[in-house]
Enzyme design. Structure first.
Site, mmCIF file in Angstrom:
data_model
loop_
_atom_site.group_PDB
_atom_site.id
_atom_site.type_symbol
_atom_site.label_atom_id
_atom_site.label_comp_id
_atom_site.label_asym_id
_atom_site.label_seq_id
_atom_site.Cartn_x
_atom_site.Cartn_y
_atom_site.Cartn_z
ATOM 1 N N GLU A 292 15.061 -43.380 3.670
ATOM 2 C CA GLU A 292 16.290 -44.161 3.749
ATOM 3 C C GLU A 292 16.216 -45.197 4.857
ATOM 4 O O GLU A 292 16.677 -46.342 4.701
ATOM 5 C CB GLU A 292 17.479 -43.209 3.980
ATOM 6 C CG GLU A 292 18.836 -43.831 3.770
ATOM 7 C CD GLU A 292 19.922 -42.778 3.808
ATOM 8 O OE1 GLU A 292 20.492 -42.473 2.744
ATOM 9 O OE2 GLU A 292 20.201 -42.246 4.906
ATOM 10 N N GLU B 62 14.081 -47.955 3.703
ATOM 11 C CA GLU B 62 14.808 -48.689 2.664
ATOM 12 C C GLU B 62 15.811 -49.648 3.298
ATOM 13 O O GLU B 62 15.931 -50.812 2.869
ATOM 14 C CB GLU B 62 15.525 -47.711 1.731
ATOM 15 C CG GLU B 62 16.267 -48.396 0.583
ATOM 16 C CD GLU B 62 17.055 -47.422 -0.283
ATOM 17 O OE1 GLU B 62 17.702 -47.906 -1.245
ATOM 18 O OE2 GLU B 62 17.036 -46.213 -0.019
ATOM 19 N N CYS C 71 23.496 -38.956 0.152
ATOM 20 C CA CYS C 71 23.220 -37.530 0.364
ATOM 21 C C CYS C 71 24.290 -36.610 -0.214
ATOM 22 O O CYS C 71 24.028 -35.445 -0.474
ATOM 23 C CB CYS C 71 23.092 -37.243 1.867
ATOM 24 S SG CYS C 71 21.723 -38.084 2.650
ATOM 25 N N SER D 289 21.887 -46.084 -1.557
ATOM 26 C CA SER D 289 20.473 -45.823 -1.329
ATOM 27 C C SER D 289 19.914 -45.135 -2.568
ATOM 28 O O SER D 289 20.566 -44.290 -3.183
ATOM 29 C CB SER D 289 20.297 -44.918 -0.116
ATOM 30 O OG SER D 289 18.992 -44.401 -0.056
ATOM 31 N N LYS E 30 26.826 -29.569 -5.193
ATOM 32 C CA LYS E 30 25.375 -29.445 -5.325
ATOM 33 C C LYS E 30 24.991 -28.732 -6.618
ATOM 34 O O LYS E 30 23.896 -28.928 -7.148
ATOM 35 C CB LYS E 30 24.794 -28.696 -4.122
ATOM 36 C CG LYS E 30 24.850 -29.453 -2.816
ATOM 37 C CD LYS E 30 23.877 -30.615 -2.786
ATOM 38 C CE LYS E 30 23.888 -31.336 -1.449
ATOM 39 N NZ LYS E 30 23.004 -32.524 -1.450
ATOM 40 N N GLU F 298 24.971 -31.454 -9.079
ATOM 41 C CA GLU F 298 23.840 -32.335 -8.801
ATOM 42 C C GLU F 298 22.528 -31.739 -9.319
ATOM 43 O O GLU F 298 21.697 -32.449 -9.912
ATOM 44 C CB GLU F 298 23.733 -32.582 -7.298
ATOM 45 C CG GLU F 298 22.561 -33.475 -6.910
ATOM 46 C CD GLU F 298 22.381 -33.596 -5.406
ATOM 47 O OE1 GLU F 298 22.320 -34.732 -4.913
ATOM 48 O OE2 GLU F 298 22.294 -32.541 -4.730
ATOM 49 N N GLU G 57 18.461 -36.788 -14.384
ATOM 50 C CA GLU G 57 17.571 -37.723 -13.694
ATOM 51 C C GLU G 57 16.878 -37.109 -12.484
ATOM 52 O O GLU G 57 16.027 -37.751 -11.853
ATOM 53 C CB GLU G 57 18.342 -38.986 -13.274
ATOM 54 C CG GLU G 57 19.473 -38.759 -12.284
ATOM 55 C CD GLU G 57 20.818 -38.509 -12.937
ATOM 56 O OE1 GLU G 57 21.844 -38.845 -12.336
ATOM 57 O OE2 GLU G 57 20.830 -37.956 -14.066
ATOM 58 N N CYS H 113 29.575 -31.825 5.623
ATOM 59 C CA CYS H 113 29.148 -30.585 4.968
ATOM 60 C C CYS H 113 29.652 -29.332 5.673
ATOM 61 O O CYS H 113 29.780 -28.276 5.047
ATOM 62 C CB CYS H 113 27.625 -30.537 4.885
ATOM 63 S SG CYS H 113 26.890 -31.977 4.101
#
Length: 602
Positions: free
Chosen positions: A280, A283, A300, A320, A359, A362, A367, A504
């Protein structure tokens, strides 16, 4: 602030004039019971558990919404008050599914605790009960309408804090339920799976979709190599499941417990957080130097990503392309780790322990399967890990500290602060600043991006360039920030967004905290202290200095943002359908009606 004088249970006190009677009582240690009340989230007087007797008033009053006034005389423990509270609770219980032994909130339920405190031993109002099907449509959250007590806490946190608004009151009277409009399931609407509704719920009406049985099955399968990874925020809260003080850091005991559960390898998601910073950070530098899409926004938090897909698709190119640390770790385990240990990826089961219910969603994204297999197979929450440790009858509190397994268990202080709002930004700045200047930072703490303000801004000098950054936590704050960027009121280079308030550490999968404890303790601050303390205790505190990160680039990935790392560690996102305007308006109308009715102080 002006003060007024009031008398509560024969104690005369001075309190700020903007206090409610509930706040005034609690300021002197008088604990009035509540059920629907959730400080700064749901203050509507709906459940009637906080009734008090006020001199001169004909009826009992709800203290959570009753403003103090000079000369007020209040009684909180008269016979009339006790009988009214008990009768109210018995009425709530009369239509409640009372299968406490099989409920996920057994021994950790606010309704159950009140029943014990008020001495409820039988239910004199037995009558018709609702019998509705479970909502299992979501990959992250289970909704059980038969346990719902219509307190409205989930509705308020979803609409007011997260500004997602997929929960509302449906029908009227005995037919009232809480859920998405038109009897849709949570999986059929733009729920972002953040789990803040679960955290707000006082009973077992909302819970995570458990994966414990799948994990036990994998551990019992000798043909599978089962690897576990643990997120930074888990170590700051897992101890609460075993009676330890909030904010107790249990990193070593957690690793020991996971090994005793039977996992073949115990890795730390913090390693992948360091990897994320490398990808990141470079990037960001590439976008700054090459005229790339700005502001770049962190990726994230899966709840935030889904919120963006539904509500701000025009910002998808700003995200990102980095996968989250959880997904990066899964991809590395099923490629680099698998090759080094001659294990077929199909025989590896990656289990993630996360503070986050999103999560789970996710991990199931199509993908996120870099090797042809899902990067992560199963996600369990902090609460679920606590249950597994209890099922295995492990004496967690007295376990000796153990380390994570080598290579993928090595991490820095920068990685561990990923679990708190501002942490990803600070970790990135520690690395980017040194990459740009080629000089070692004199002070690596970026205090300006720390703290629990909903939106934080800072300007950071990187060589000859001033970089404008912003941090938002909670999707309600993210909405405010992005609306300002869209309107041209704000301009940034780099933005960090976390879906959950506080980051989190306050994820939807963390240990339950009662409304009473939320009132008296700063949950986010206590858990954040644990992560900052672990950061300070680390020998290496910058991601690019992690020797194992250097090793994986030398042996396998090549360079940050290179061809191989892009294939394994980066992804893409796409717009998702949102509610038609009429549905959203319907939610707002129903919620407004409820609040107006509940606020009437009869």
């Amino acid at each position: 602030m002006n003060k007024v004088t009031i008398t509560i249970d024969n104690q005369t006190i001075e309190v700020p004039e903007n206090y409610t009677v509930l706040e005034a009582a609690r300021s002197i240690g008088i604990d009035i019971p509540t059920l629907c009340y959730l400080k700064d989230v749901n203050e509507v007087g709906a459940c009637r558990m906080c009734l008090v007797e006020v001199e001169g008033a004909r009826n009992l009053q709800t203290s959570c919404v009753l403003p103090v006034r000079d000369g007020m005389v209040v009684k909180t423990n008269t016979k009339k008050v006790r009988e009214a509270r008990k009768a109210t609770l018995e009425l709530i219980l009369s239509n409640h599914e009372r299968e406490c032994l099989t409920c996920s909130r057994n021994n950790n339920c606010e309704l159950q605790a009140l029943a014990e405190e008020l001495g409820v031993r039988d239910i004199p109002f037995e009558g018709e009960k609702t019998n509705l099907p479970l909502d299992l449509s979501s990959k992250s959250v289970v909704r059980d309408p038969n346990k719902c007590i219509l307190c409205g806490r989930c509705v308020s946190v979803c609409a007011q804090v997260q500004t997602v608004g997929v929960l509302g009151f449906r029908e009227r009277g005995f037919e009232t339920t809480v859920g998405p409009a038109y009897d849709k399931g949570l999986g059929e609407v733009p729920c972002i799976n953040c789990g803040q509704c679960i955290a707000a719920c006082p009973v077992g009406a909302l819970r995570e979709k458990e994966s414990i049985d799948y994990v036990w099955e994998a551990l019992d399968d000798d043909s599978k190599h089962v690897v576990v990874q643990t997120a930074p925020a888990v170590r700051a809260a897992l101890g609460e499941e075993f009676g330890l003080e909030m904010g107790t850091r249990v990193t070593g005991r957690m690793a020991a417990a996971l090994r005793r559960l039977g996992f073949d390898k115990v890795f730390d998601t913090d390693f992948a957080a360091d990897l994320t910073i490398m990808e990141e950070g470079h990037e960001l530098l590439g976008r700054l130097q090459n005229g790339g899409k700005l502001p770049m926004i962190t990726s994230c938090s899966p709840g935030w990503i889904k919120f963006c897909e539904h509500n701000y698709p025009e910002f998808l190119d700003n995200l990102s392309t980095c996968k989250s640390p959880q997904e990066m770790m899964g991809a590395v385990i099923k490629s680099y780790y698998a090759e080094k240990n001659n294990i077929d990826p199909k025989d590896i089961v990656v289990v993630s322990v996360m503070p986050c219910t999103a999560k789970k969603f996710e991990a199931d994204r199509e993908e996120l399967a870099a090797t042809g297999y899902q990067d992560v197979d199963y996600v369990i929450t902090t609460r679920e890990l606590g249950r597994m440790i209890k099922q295995a009858r492990i004496d967690f509190v007295n376990l000796p500290d153990e380390d994570f397994d080598e290579i993928l268990g090595e991490s820095t202080g920068a990685a561990v602060i990923f679990g708190v709002t501002g942490g990803v930004m600070e970790a990135a700045l520690r690395t980017v600043a040194e990459v740009v200047t080629g000089k070692e930072l004199e002070k690596i703490e970026f205090e300006q991006v720390r703290g629990m303000e909903g939106i934080k801004e800072a300007e950071v000098t990187l060589g000859d360039k001033t970089v404008k950054v912003a941090i938002a936590h909670g999707t309600g704050n993210a909405r405010k920030l992005l609306d300002d960027v869209k309107a041209g009121k704000k301009e940034y280079h780099f933005i960090e967004i976390m879906a959950c308030p506080g980051g989190c550490i306050n994820g939807g999968g963390q240990p339950h905290v009662s409304a009473k404890d939320r009132y008296t303790k700063d949950v986010k601050a206590e858990r954040a202290k644990a992560l900052y303390a672990e950061d300070e205790a680390k020998t290496i505190r910058k991601s690019h200095e992690n020797p194992m990160i250097k090793k994986i680039y030398e042996e396998y990935l090549g360079e940050p943002n290179g061809h191989k790392s892009h294939k394994l560690l980066h992804t893409h996102y796409a717009p998702r359908d949102n509610y038609p305007v009429d549905d959203e308006a319907n939610f707002k109308e129903i919620t407004a009606d409820f609040k107006e009715a509940a606020a009437c102080n009869e």
